[in-house]
Design a protein around this motif. Structure first.
Motif, PDB file in Angstrom:
ATOM      1  N   LYS A 103      48.058  16.036  46.162  1.00 37.72           N
ATOM      2  CA  LYS A 103      47.423  17.019  45.710  1.00 37.72           C
ATOM      3  C   LYS A 103      46.563  18.016  46.643  1.00 37.72           C
ATOM      4  O   LYS A 103      46.534  19.498  46.581  1.00 37.72           O
ATOM      5  N   HIS A 104      46.004  17.433  47.754  1.00 36.95           N
ATOM      6  CA  HIS A 104      45.394  17.998  48.709  1.00 36.95           C
ATOM      7  C   HIS A 104      46.345  18.349  49.778  1.00 36.95           C
ATOM      8  O   HIS A 104      45.956  18.578  51.012  1.00 36.95           O
ATOM      9  N   LYS A 105      47.670  18.181  49.661  1.00 37.29           N
ATOM     10  CA  LYS A 105      48.759  18.516  50.774  1.00 37.29           C
ATOM     11  C   LYS A 105      48.311  17.711  52.007  1.00 37.29           C
ATOM     12  O   LYS A 105      48.605  18.212  53.051  1.00 37.29           O
ATOM     13  N   PRO A 158      40.042  16.001  54.365  1.00 36.97           N
ATOM     14  CA  PRO A 158      39.280  17.108  53.891  1.00 36.97           C
ATOM     15  C   PRO A 158      38.163  16.477  52.702  1.00 36.97           C
ATOM     16  O   PRO A 158      38.415  15.392  52.082  1.00 36.97           O
ATOM     17  N   GLU A 194      36.771  17.352  50.150  1.00 41.05           N
ATOM     18  CA  GLU A 194      37.287  17.397  48.549  1.00 41.05           C
ATOM     19  C   GLU A 194      38.124  16.144  48.270  1.00 41.05           C
ATOM     20  O   GLU A 194      37.898  15.264  47.346  1.00 41.05           O
ATOM     21  N   ALA A 195      39.142  15.853  49.136  1.00 44.42           N
ATOM     22  CA  ALA A 195      39.965  14.717  49.034  1.00 44.42           C
ATOM     23  C   ALA A 195      39.031  13.278  49.045  1.00 44.42           C
ATOM     24  O   ALA A 195      39.442  12.565  48.431  1.00 44.42           O
TER      25      ALA A 195
END
Ligand code: ASP
Ligand code: MG
Length: 450
Positions: free
Chosen positions: A335-337, A367, A369-370
């Motif tokens: 999702k966070h690539k 990141p 958020e991840a």
């Protein structure tokens, strides 16, 4: 197949007038060379990246612009007739000046690509003129006319079918009449915005172009005389490899042997184009041929080292006898690539290293958020200052006893995340940055010098 050769020259190969003259001599030496792909002059992309990141300080900004002008001026001064090339280069430098000012107000990936592409756009003007003055029937071609990519600025993906079709229309016919000089590293998206393939991407460009024009050979001219058993700056007794298979060379490139951009061999392999790597400074030293079929496939071929590794360890007691944990972890990463490189697992934990995905260099970051999403699932530990050591060879998963030799050589080292068996071509692990070179040296002595 036609005998159509593509020659690519890296930044140090086109660093100045003398270096470019050596490139011209190499081109003259091979009458099959119809297409020349060039990097920006050495150091130029770094200066452009700094400007693209946004330099607010006006003094610093004009310092960088002066340096850029000097690099190109030094070549212009030595050309016999620099009038046209100078006006072309100075027009691009004007663009650089205004884009650098825009970046100082607001930087963006799109702007960065437009700006950093100027390096290759300038070097190719110089190289073309220099070749013409030596009597080569050279013509400059703007590769953005055919090298279509997606709009993922900073790391654009090529659109292969379109590149091929466009190359057939405009580039291939031009190569019938001229030795065409074009830019590595850059392309353009469907809207005509300039894109780049990522740092060091001109090798990849050259391979994509070679594939599109159905070349019979690709020469990559750089500052080292081919591929060595390991980096000779680390192990003095590293020796040159005359011939190596695509799979071994891909492993080496992936694992950080900085000779080739890791994606370079994909198009070459797809089209079965033999790739030569050599030094434009010392072409007489020969180099390495990378081919499909090679004469010898030794168990140990080379050692590669890649530093700046980020290792993430995820632990969850819930993972015990459970299913779906890894699926969830990878769902979050996807999702966070976030692209994962190595991975090792145990019943309740998984360690992975993150792929280097951007042009900025340095260790890849997880990141925030991840990380937050992963922490809802398990504990998350992030470690830096690690290097990846990769031993590359053949039939490793089917051979007996060599693991003992490797690990006993390294008994004084703390090895982390040992990955072994998934690929017949490698065994790799992490070690602390402070001892990484030592680990390579010890292994090289034991496995390659005896
Ligand atoms: N000039 C670009 C860079 O320095 C591309 C290349 O040289 O391959 O990253
Ligand atoms: Mg390069």
């Amino acid at each position: 197949m036609s005998s159509f050769n593509v020659a690519k020259f890296g930044g140090t190969s086109v660093a100045n007038f003398e270096a470019m003259s050596r490139c011209a001599a190499i081109i003259e030496n091979n009458p099959n060379t119809k297409l020349v792909v060039s990097s920006a002059c050495s150091g130029v992309t770094n200066l452009l990246v700094e400007l693209a990141n946004g330099v607010q300080d006006q003094v610093r900004r004009s310092e960088l612009l002066t340096q850029l002008a000097q690099i190109h001026d030094s070549v212009l001064e030595q050309l016999e007739d620099a009038t046209q090339a100078a006006s072309d280069v100075y027009e691009i430098l004007d663009t650089v000046t205004s884009l650098a000012e825009a970046a100082s107000i607001q930087a963006s990936k799109k702007l960065t690509d437009h700006l950093v592409a100027c390096g290759e756009l300038m070097s190719t003007h110089l190289l073309t003129q220099l070749m013409k003055e030596r009597g080569i029937n050279a013509a400059r071609f703007d590769i953005r006319d055919i090298l279509r990519t997606d709009s993922n600025f900073g790391r654009a993906e090529p659109e292969l079918e379109q590149i091929k079709a466009l190359a057939k229309q405009s580039l291939v016919p031009l190569c019938q009449d001229f030795v065409v000089v074009t830019q590595g590293f850059i392309g353009s998206d469907a809207e005509g915005n300039t894109t780049t393939l990522g740092r060091g991407g001109s090798d990849y460009s050259a391979a994509l172009i070679a594939e599109a024009v159905e070349a019979s050979g690709l020469e990559i001219w750089t500052d080292v005389p081919g591929i060595y058993t390991t980096d000779p700056r680390i192990a003095q007794k590293a020796s040159p490899i005359a011939e190596i298979s695509f799979s071994e060379a891909s492993e080496m490139a992936n694992f950080g042997a900085k000779i080739l951009h890791p994606s370079t061999l994909i198009p070459a392999l797809r089209h079965d184009i033999p790739v030569f790597v050599g030094s434009s400074k010392e072409p007489e030293k020969g180099g390495t041929w990378i081919r499909h079929q090679v004469e010898s496939s030794p168990l140990f071929r080379a050692l590669a080292l890649r530093c700046n590794q980020t290792m993430v360890t995820l632990r969850s007691a819930k993972m015990f006898h459970a299913y779906g944990f890894l699926a969830k972890v990878f769902e979050i990463l996807a999702k966070h690539k976030i692209s994962v490189d190595l991975i090792t697992t145990s019943e309740i934990s998984v360690s992975l290293t993150l792929d280097q995905t951007d042009t900025s260099g340095g260790a890849p970051q997880l990141p925030a958020e991840a990380r937050a999403e992963l922490e809802e699932l398990c504990s998350v530990e992030v470690e830096h200052n690690l290097c990846l050591v990769a031993l590359i060879g053949n039939n490793m998963s089917g051979s007996k006893g060599y693991a003992k030799q490797v690990f006993s050589t390294l008994e004084d080292f703390n090895l982390r995340m040992i990955c072994y068996g998934a690929s017949p071509h490698n065994l790799c692990f992490l070690v602390n940055e402070s001892v990484a070179k030592q680990a390579i040296q010890k292994l090289h002595t034991e496995l390659f010098e005896k």
